[in-house]
Design a protein around this motif. Structure first.
Motif, short mmCIF file in Angstrom:
data_model
loop_
_atom_site.label_atom_id
_atom_site.label_comp_id
_atom_site.label_asym_id
_atom_site.label_seq_id
_atom_site.Cartn_x
_atom_site.Cartn_y
_atom_site.Cartn_z
N VAL A 1 -2.74 -6.91 8.91
CA VAL A 1 -3.15 -6.95 7.51
C VAL A 1 -2.77 -8.29 6.88
O VAL A 1 -3.54 -8.89 6.13
CB VAL A 1 -2.51 -5.79 6.72
CG1 VAL A 1 -2.70 -5.97 5.23
CG2 VAL A 1 -3.11 -4.46 7.16
N GLY A 2 -1.58 -8.77 7.23
CA GLY A 2 -1.12 -10.06 6.70
C GLY A 2 -2.04 -11.20 7.09
O GLY A 2 -2.37 -12.06 6.28
N HIS A 3 -2.49 -11.21 8.36
CA HIS A 3 -3.39 -12.28 8.80
C HIS A 3 -4.73 -12.20 8.08
O HIS A 3 -5.29 -13.23 7.67
CB HIS A 3 -3.60 -12.20 10.31
CG HIS A 3 -2.38 -12.57 11.09
ND1 HIS A 3 -1.67 -13.72 10.84
CD2 HIS A 3 -1.74 -11.96 12.12
CE1 HIS A 3 -0.65 -13.80 11.68
NE2 HIS A 3 -0.67 -12.75 12.46
N TYR A 4 -5.25 -10.99 7.92
CA TYR A 4 -6.50 -10.82 7.18
C TYR A 4 -6.36 -11.39 5.77
O TYR A 4 -7.19 -12.19 5.30
CB TYR A 4 -6.84 -9.33 7.05
CG TYR A 4 -7.59 -8.71 8.20
CD1 TYR A 4 -8.83 -8.12 8.02
CD2 TYR A 4 -7.04 -8.67 9.49
CE1 TYR A 4 -9.52 -7.51 9.06
CE2 TYR A 4 -7.72 -8.07 10.53
CZ TYR A 4 -8.95 -7.50 10.32
OH TYR A 4 -9.62 -6.90 11.36
N LEU A 5 -5.32 -10.93 5.08
CA LEU A 5 -5.15 -11.28 3.67
C LEU A 5 -4.88 -12.77 3.48
O LEU A 5 -5.52 -13.43 2.65
CB LEU A 5 -3.99 -10.46 3.08
CG LEU A 5 -3.60 -10.78 1.63
CD1 LEU A 5 -4.77 -10.49 0.69
CD2 LEU A 5 -2.37 -9.97 1.23
N CYS A 6 -3.96 -13.31 4.24
CA CYS A 6 -3.52 -14.69 4.00
C CYS A 6 -4.61 -15.71 4.31
O CYS A 6 -4.81 -16.67 3.54
CB CYS A 6 -2.27 -14.99 4.82
SG CYS A 6 -0.84 -14.01 4.30
N GLU A 7 -5.35 -15.51 5.38
CA GLU A 7 -6.41 -16.46 5.71
C GLU A 7 -7.54 -16.37 4.69
O GLU A 7 -8.14 -17.38 4.33
CB GLU A 7 -6.90 -16.23 7.14
CG GLU A 7 -5.82 -16.58 8.16
CD GLU A 7 -6.31 -16.57 9.60
OE1 GLU A 7 -7.55 -16.46 9.80
OE2 GLU A 7 -5.47 -16.67 10.50
N ALA A 8 -7.81 -15.17 4.20
CA ALA A 8 -8.85 -15.01 3.18
C ALA A 8 -8.42 -15.67 1.86
O ALA A 8 -9.22 -16.37 1.22
CB ALA A 8 -9.14 -13.53 2.96
N VAL A 9 -7.18 -15.46 1.46
CA VAL A 9 -6.69 -16.06 0.21
C VAL A 9 -6.70 -17.59 0.30
O VAL A 9 -7.04 -18.29 -0.66
CB VAL A 9 -5.28 -15.54 -0.12
CG1 VAL A 9 -4.66 -16.34 -1.27
CG2 VAL A 9 -5.34 -14.06 -0.51
N LEU A 10 -6.32 -18.11 1.47
CA LEU A 10 -6.31 -19.57 1.65
C LEU A 10 -7.71 -20.15 1.45
O LEU A 10 -7.88 -21.14 0.73
CB LEU A 10 -5.79 -19.90 3.05
CG LEU A 10 -5.65 -21.40 3.36
CD1 LEU A 10 -4.48 -21.99 2.58
CD2 LEU A 10 -5.46 -21.62 4.86
N LEU A 11 -8.72 -19.56 2.07
CA LEU A 11 -10.07 -20.07 1.97
C LEU A 11 -10.64 -19.87 0.57
O LEU A 11 -11.34 -20.75 0.04
CB LEU A 11 -10.96 -19.41 3.02
CG LEU A 11 -10.63 -19.81 4.46
CD1 LEU A 11 -11.27 -18.84 5.45
CD2 LEU A 11 -11.09 -21.24 4.74
N ALA A 12 -10.34 -18.74 -0.05
CA ALA A 12 -10.80 -18.51 -1.42
C ALA A 12 -10.12 -19.50 -2.37
O ALA A 12 -10.77 -20.03 -3.29
CB ALA A 12 -10.50 -17.07 -1.84
#
Length: 263
Positions: A114-125
């Motif tokens: 879940v952390g990998h999903y969230l963090c990479e998405a937040v970084l790109l957004a």
């Protein structure tokens, strides 16, 4: 209780094959971060901090990296890159502490994913919002250009879908009563697709939407923007990352369907 030495830790927290995992170990982990994390882990194994708490800290660091990109100028790009390195460090340390204490758990694996999903998405957004000039870096009369935020969000969605496509193979096989997929099953049945897959793997362009690689692209764009005096390179990088994310989402799905992973 005395702290274990690095020599004592290594065979336990870095078991044979850890750094050679086909898709589970990041190149930065193999290159340098696993050696750094060992030094941190030896100070943490005798504390009250649990592996899952370290995973939560990893998530905080990753989300903070995306938020840091909203800081105007080169400062934001540098902060984002540094926080992603902390995110990677904690991603190594949480598993090492768990292995040393024999506290590995399904919950820990779930939180990590879940952390990998969230963090990479937040970084790109966050990168998209940076390109949108949210705080009007380009002039007092400027307006926020939301198309860049849209492209950043598109890149974030692609990064999530790529991971989901991989994870859902295991979900589908488990629900069908099949064992875990083997590396051999990932090879496309079509020779043409297999060749294309090997070419894509050799070029490794798909990695650019990963957290570490994306943060380095963002840092390079931030440095170029500081020299150029605008957001030209950041905006070009957002377009590049969005295009890679969309293309890789489609290609990865085709690769899975054309292989034996779902059979």
């Amino acid at each position: 209780m005395p702290k274990p030495s690095v020599a004592e830790l290594r065979p336990v927290v870095h078991p044979a094959g850890l750094k050679d995992r086909r898709s589970g170990e990041h190149w930065a982990g193999r290159l340098y971060m696993r050696e750094i994390s060992l030094r941190w882990t030896r100070h943490l194994v005798n504390t009250r901090i649990s592996p899952n708490q370290l995973t939560y800290l990893m998530i905080v660091a990753g989300v903070a990296a995306g938020a840091a990109l909203l800081v105007p100028g080169l400062t934001g790009a540098i902060l984002g890159a540094l926080l992603i390195q902390l995110y990677l460090l904690l991603d190594c340390v949480d598993g090492e502490v768990a292995r040393w204490r024999k506290q590995t758990s399904i919950t820990g694996v779930y939180l990590d994913r879940v952390g990998h999903y969230l963090c990479e998405a937040v970084l790109l957004a966050g990168f998209g919002l940076r390109a949108a000039d949210l705080f009007h870096r380009d002039g007092a009369g400027a307006t926020t250009e939301w198309q860049w935020a849209f492209l950043g969000t598109l890149a974030a969605l692609g990064a999530i879908l790529i991971k989901a496509e991989t994870d859902l193979v295991d979900v589908a096989r488990t629900r069908s009563g099949l064992p875990a997929v083997t590396d051999e099953a990932s090879v496309p049945r079509s020779s043409g697709l297999a060749l294309a897959r090997r070419a894509a793997a050799a070029l490794k362009f798909h990695r650019l939407v990963g957290g570490v690689e994306a943060s380095l692209v963002m840092l390079a764009a931030g440095i170029a923007d500081a020299v150029h005096g605008d957001l030209l390179f950041t905006r070009a990088a957002v377009v590049l990352l969005a295009a890679i994310a969309v293309l890789q989402t489609v290609l990865h799905l085709v690769s899975i369907l054309a292989s034996s992973r779902l059979r």
